[in-house]
Motif scaffolding. Structure first.
Motif, PDB file in Angstrom:
ATOM      1  N   CYS A 192     -12.374 -12.899 -17.763  1.00 43.43           N
ATOM      2  CA  CYS A 192     -11.173 -13.190 -16.965  1.00 43.43           C
ATOM      3  C   CYS A 192     -10.505 -11.884 -16.575  1.00 43.43           C
ATOM      4  CB  CYS A 192     -10.204 -14.070 -17.747  1.00 43.43           C
ATOM      5  SG  CYS A 192      -8.724 -14.505 -16.786  1.00 43.43           S
ATOM      6  N   TRP A 193     -10.440 -11.647 -15.287  1.00 41.62           N
ATOM      7  CA  TRP A 193      -9.851 -10.437 -14.733  1.00 41.62           C
ATOM      8  C   TRP A 193      -8.411 -10.265 -15.182  1.00 41.62           C
ATOM      9  CZ3 TRP A 193      -9.907  -5.824 -13.023  1.00 41.62           C
ATOM     10  CH2 TRP A 193      -9.116  -5.343 -11.979  1.00 41.62           C
ATOM     11  N   ARG A 194      -7.698 -11.363 -15.376  1.00 44.72           N
ATOM     12  CA  ARG A 194      -6.285 -11.296 -15.751  1.00 44.72           C
ATOM     13  C   ARG A 194      -6.062 -10.537 -17.052  1.00 44.72           C
ATOM     14  NH1 ARG A 194      -2.253 -14.666 -13.621  1.00 44.72           N
ATOM     15  NH2 ARG A 194      -2.944 -15.845 -11.801  1.00 44.72           N
ATOM     16  N   LEU A 195      -6.977 -10.647 -17.989  1.00 36.73           N
ATOM     17  CA  LEU A 195      -6.814  -9.999 -19.296  1.00 36.73           C
ATOM     18  C   LEU A 195      -6.929  -8.481 -19.208  1.00 36.73           C
ATOM     19  CD1 LEU A 195      -6.281 -11.278 -22.118  1.00 36.73           C
ATOM     20  CD2 LEU A 195      -6.913 -12.899 -20.330  1.00 36.73           C
ATOM     21  N   TRP A 196      -7.375  -8.000 -18.064  1.00 36.52           N
ATOM     22  CA  TRP A 196      -7.516  -6.562 -17.872  1.00 36.52           C
ATOM     23  C   TRP A 196      -6.480  -5.996 -16.889  1.00 36.52           C
ATOM     24  CZ3 TRP A 196     -11.175  -9.210 -20.190  1.00 36.52           C
ATOM     25  CH2 TRP A 196     -11.982  -8.567 -21.131  1.00 36.52           C
ATOM     26  N   HIS A 197      -6.095  -6.783 -15.881  1.00 37.38           N
ATOM     27  CA  HIS A 197      -5.249  -6.186 -14.850  1.00 37.38           C
ATOM     28  C   HIS A 197      -3.782  -6.625 -14.904  1.00 37.38           C
ATOM     29  CE1 HIS A 197      -4.996  -9.874 -12.415  1.00 37.38           C
ATOM     30  NE2 HIS A 197      -4.174  -9.229 -11.618  1.00 37.38           N
ATOM     31  N   SER A 198      -3.441  -7.583 -15.783  1.00 35.85           N
ATOM     32  CA  SER A 198      -2.061  -8.068 -15.792  1.00 35.85           C
ATOM     33  C   SER A 198      -1.636  -8.463 -17.202  1.00 35.85           C
ATOM     34  CB  SER A 198      -1.909  -9.274 -14.856  1.00 35.85           C
ATOM     35  OG  SER A 198      -2.693 -10.365 -15.311  1.00 35.85           O
ATOM     36  N   ILE A 236       0.831  -1.210   0.000  1.00 40.35           N
ATOM     37  CA  ILE A 236       0.000   0.000   0.000  1.00 40.35           C
ATOM     38  C   ILE A 236       0.864   1.258   0.000  1.00 40.35           C
ATOM     39  CG2 ILE A 236      -1.643   1.345   1.396  1.00 40.35           C
ATOM     40  CD1 ILE A 236      -2.862  -1.358   2.267  1.00 40.35           C
ATOM     41  N   SER A 237       1.990   1.201   0.704  1.00 34.13           N
ATOM     42  CA  SER A 237       2.872   2.364   0.797  1.00 34.13           C
ATOM     43  C   SER A 237       3.437   2.788  -0.552  1.00 34.13           C
ATOM     44  CB  SER A 237       4.021   2.081   1.769  1.00 34.13           C
ATOM     45  OG  SER A 237       4.950   1.158   1.213  1.00 34.13           O
ATOM     46  N   LYS A 238       3.407   1.886  -1.521  1.00 31.79           N
ATOM     47  CA  LYS A 238       3.957   2.169  -2.844  1.00 31.79           C
ATOM     48  C   LYS A 238       2.891   2.680  -3.825  1.00 31.79           C
ATOM     49  CE  LYS A 238       7.433  -1.435  -2.171  1.00 31.79           C
ATOM     50  NZ  LYS A 238       8.705  -0.741  -2.359  1.00 31.79           N
ATOM     51  N   LEU A 239       1.655   2.830  -3.367  1.00 30.04           N
ATOM     52  CA  LEU A 239       0.556   3.235  -4.249  1.00 30.04           C
ATOM     53  C   LEU A 239       0.480   4.751  -4.366  1.00 30.04           C
ATOM     54  CD1 LEU A 239      -2.246   0.709  -3.216  1.00 30.04           C
ATOM     55  CD2 LEU A 239      -0.640   0.572  -5.134  1.00 30.04           C
ATOM     56  N   SER A 240       1.054   5.270  -5.429  1.00 30.38           N
ATOM     57  CA  SER A 240       0.979   6.696  -5.721  1.00 30.38           C
ATOM     58  C   SER A 240      -0.404   7.024  -6.290  1.00 30.38           C
ATOM     59  CB  SER A 240       2.050   7.070  -6.742  1.00 30.38           C
ATOM     60  OG  SER A 240       1.824   6.372  -7.960  1.00 30.38           O
ATOM     61  N   ILE A 241      -0.680   8.316  -6.438  1.00 33.67           N
ATOM     62  CA  ILE A 241      -1.962   8.750  -7.010  1.00 33.67           C
ATOM     63  C   ILE A 241      -2.140   8.201  -8.424  1.00 33.67           C
ATOM     64  CG2 ILE A 241      -3.266  10.765  -7.823  1.00 33.67           C
ATOM     65  CD1 ILE A 241      -2.062  12.318  -5.474  1.00 33.67           C
ATOM     66  N   SER A 242      -1.079   8.242  -9.219  1.00 33.50           N
ATOM     67  CA  SER A 242      -1.179   7.752 -10.600  1.00 33.50           C
ATOM     68  C   SER A 242      -1.430   6.246 -10.640  1.00 33.50           C
ATOM     69  CB  SER A 242       0.087   8.094 -11.385  1.00 33.50           C
ATOM     70  OG  SER A 242       1.233   7.498 -10.804  1.00 33.50           O
ATOM     71  N   ARG A 243      -0.876   5.490  -9.688  1.00 39.73           N
ATOM     72  CA  ARG A 243      -1.102   4.036  -9.652  1.00 39.73           C
ATOM     73  C   ARG A 243      -2.512   3.707  -9.196  1.00 39.73           C
ATOM     74  NH1 ARG A 243       4.923   2.982  -7.150  1.00 39.73           N
ATOM     75  NH2 ARG A 243       5.997   3.020  -9.170  1.00 39.73           N
ATOM     76  N   VAL A 244      -3.015   4.433  -8.211  1.00 40.98           N
ATOM     77  CA  VAL A 244      -4.395   4.211  -7.762  1.00 40.98           C
ATOM     78  C   VAL A 244      -5.369   4.578  -8.865  1.00 40.98           C
ATOM     79  CG1 VAL A 244      -6.166   4.950  -6.135  1.00 40.98           C
ATOM     80  CG2 VAL A 244      -3.848   4.511  -5.322  1.00 40.98           C
ATOM     81  N   TRP A 245      -5.126   5.688  -9.550  1.00 42.62           N
ATOM     82  CA  TRP A 245      -6.012   6.102 -10.648  1.00 42.62           C
ATOM     83  C   TRP A 245      -6.004   5.064 -11.766  1.00 42.62           C
ATOM     84  CZ3 TRP A 245     -10.194   8.097 -11.840  1.00 42.62           C
ATOM     85  CH2 TRP A 245     -10.489   8.602 -13.116  1.00 42.62           C
ATOM     86  N   ASN A 246      -4.835   4.484 -12.033  1.00 43.98           N
ATOM     87  CA  ASN A 246      -4.754   3.419 -13.033  1.00 43.98           C
ATOM     88  C   ASN A 246      -5.593   2.217 -12.614  1.00 43.98           C
ATOM     89  OD1 ASN A 246      -3.484   2.178 -15.474  1.00 43.98           O
ATOM     90  ND2 ASN A 246      -2.575   0.822 -13.964  1.00 43.98           N
ATOM     91  N   MET A 247      -5.549   1.856 -11.325  1.00 44.34           N
ATOM     92  CA  MET A 247      -6.367   0.751 -10.816  1.00 44.34           C
ATOM     93  C   MET A 247      -7.850   1.013 -11.043  1.00 44.34           C
ATOM     94  SD  MET A 247      -4.606  -0.120  -7.143  1.00 44.34           S
ATOM     95  CE  MET A 247      -3.071  -1.007  -6.987  1.00 44.34           C
ATOM     96  N   VAL A 248      -8.275   2.238 -10.770  1.00 40.51           N
ATOM     97  CA  VAL A 248      -9.680   2.604 -10.943  1.00 40.51           C
ATOM     98  C   VAL A 248     -10.088   2.450 -12.405  1.00 40.51           C
ATOM     99  CG1 VAL A 248     -11.334   4.520 -10.862  1.00 40.51           C
ATOM    100  CG2 VAL A 248      -9.734   4.170  -8.966  1.00 40.51           C
ATOM    101  N   LYS A 249      -9.237   2.906 -13.296  1.00 35.40           N
ATOM    102  CA  LYS A 249      -9.548   2.808 -14.729  1.00 35.40           C
ATOM    103  C   LYS A 249      -9.621   1.352 -15.189  1.00 35.40           C
ATOM    104  CE  LYS A 249      -6.295   5.659 -16.201  1.00 35.40           C
ATOM    105  NZ  LYS A 249      -5.512   6.495 -17.160  1.00 35.40           N
ATOM    106  N   VAL A 250      -8.662   0.553 -14.730  1.00 35.22           N
ATOM    107  CA  VAL A 250      -8.627  -0.856 -15.142  1.00 35.22           C
ATOM    108  C   VAL A 250      -9.862  -1.606 -14.635  1.00 35.22           C
ATOM    109  CG1 VAL A 250      -7.401  -3.046 -14.866  1.00 35.22           C
ATOM    110  CG2 VAL A 250      -6.114  -0.960 -15.349  1.00 35.22           C
TER     111      VAL A 250
END
Length: 340
Positions: A267-273, A12-26
């Motif tokens: 399949c979630w994998r095709l979107w998040h990894s 969690i400590s490594k989650l910058s704003i840009s990384r969290v925003w990317n998660m939301v989009k994905v």
């Protein structure tokens, strides 16, 4: 605070704003794709897998690397190519896995790559058979900033261990584990989070409890029991465990076996990894071990170009249409129930 919680907080400590925003989009694009039944992809992967090498020192019977059965070439990921790839994506990805096929520590530049990614603030992880965790490599591993170290240990006695880890030496695995834990203490480091991963098969299922005892004795942070993928399972397999919860397969009334999980058409994998082979090929997931479904080549395109390409979207569309038609999905227990 237990070690799993500490590891989670480290991520969690490594989650910058840009990384969290990317998660939301994905995540949003995945949900919308499920609803519309057409591939929509926003952002880039949350998690990326890179392959340090296809080479391995062991000969595990259900592993194409161990069996030497690849049709694709064997080789080593080059450091400069790795760095240029990471530079394209590090602001958005939050998890980088240094493992696909092969033994990562056989690549002499492996820990340099880990150090580079760690310096970019990316959570890093790898999986190893621990035969190369001598004192020097253990020290360098802790120094590299590696966040998670998965050690494959499929038995608590040499006789049991070598039935699956053919050519392996359990004594080296234990010594390597001790080296890592000693260097963590010497450097007062909370990383890497050390996990014993036990691939449960019939020859070792009687040692499940013994592994937990061994892990506690050595000071390992976490123990995980993993079900084994079999390539030949329909008519039974000597490796299928008798303890049902550790088997991916279920025996039917006619004596044949089938995979337990329901085949859902997403399949979630095709979107998040995504997975990158040592020579720069992009494949959909870790089940495409021989890289048959090549979605792009990073030697000629950027990762973002490949990720948003017609080839990638066509593969996502085929997953939404019918996973049962795709060979690598037929023996897959990953992602079948996620977000159902």
């Amino acid at each position: 605070m237990n070690q799993k919680t500490t590891d989670g907080l480290n991520y969690i400590s490594k989650l910058s704003i840009s990384r969290v925003w990317n998660m939301v989009k994905v995540f949003s694009s995945f949900c919308l794709s499920k609803w519309t039944k057409r591939p929509i992809q926003w952002g880039i992967p949350i998690s990326l897998t890179v392959e340090p090498t296809t080479s391995c020192n062991l000969r595990c019977p259900e592993c194409p690397s161990g069996l030497r059965e690849f049709t694709r070439p064997t080789g080593m990921l080059q450091n400069e190519f790795f760095k240029s790839t990471v530079d394209q994506v590090y602001k958005q990805i939050s998890y980088l896995i240094f493992y696909f096929q092969g033994e990562p520590y056989l690549n002499t530049a492996f820990l340099e790559m880990v150090k580079y990614a760690s310096a970019k603030g990316v959570y890093t992880a790898t999986s190893t058979n621990a035969h190369y965790l001598n004192d020097e490599n253990a020290r360098k591993t802790v120094e590299s900033g590696l966040d998670r170290l998965i050690i494959s240990i499929d038995g608590t006695t040499q006789q049991t261990y070598e039935q699956y880890r053919i050519g392996g030496d359990l004594k080296k695995v234990i010594e390597g584990t001790e080296n890592i834990i000693q260097w963590k203490k010497k450097m007062n480091s909370k990383t890497p989070h050390v996990i014993f991963q036990f691939l449960v098969v019939k020859p070792n299922e009687h040692q499940v409890k013994d592994l937990e005892v061994l892990a506690q004795k050595l000071g390992v942070d976490e123990v995980r029991f993993k079900t084994a993928q079999m390539y030949d399972y329909v008519h039974g397999n000597a490796l299928i465990p008798t303890i049902e919860k550790y088997s991916r397969y279920q025996q039917q009334s006619d004596g044949t076996y089938k995979i337990k999980n329901e085949m859902l058409h997403h399949c979630w994998r095709l979107w998040h990894s995504s997975v990158i082979t040592w020579d720069g090929l992009v494949v959909p997931c870790c089940f495409d071990k021989d890289a048959k479904h090549q979605l792009g080549d990073l030697k000629s395109k950027t990762f973002r170009q490949v990720w948003s390409s017609s080839e990638y979207n066509s593969f996502r569309a085929s997953v939404l249409r019918s996973r049962s038609e795709i060979d690598i999905c037929k023996n897959c227990t990953e992602g079948t129930k996620v977000w159902a």
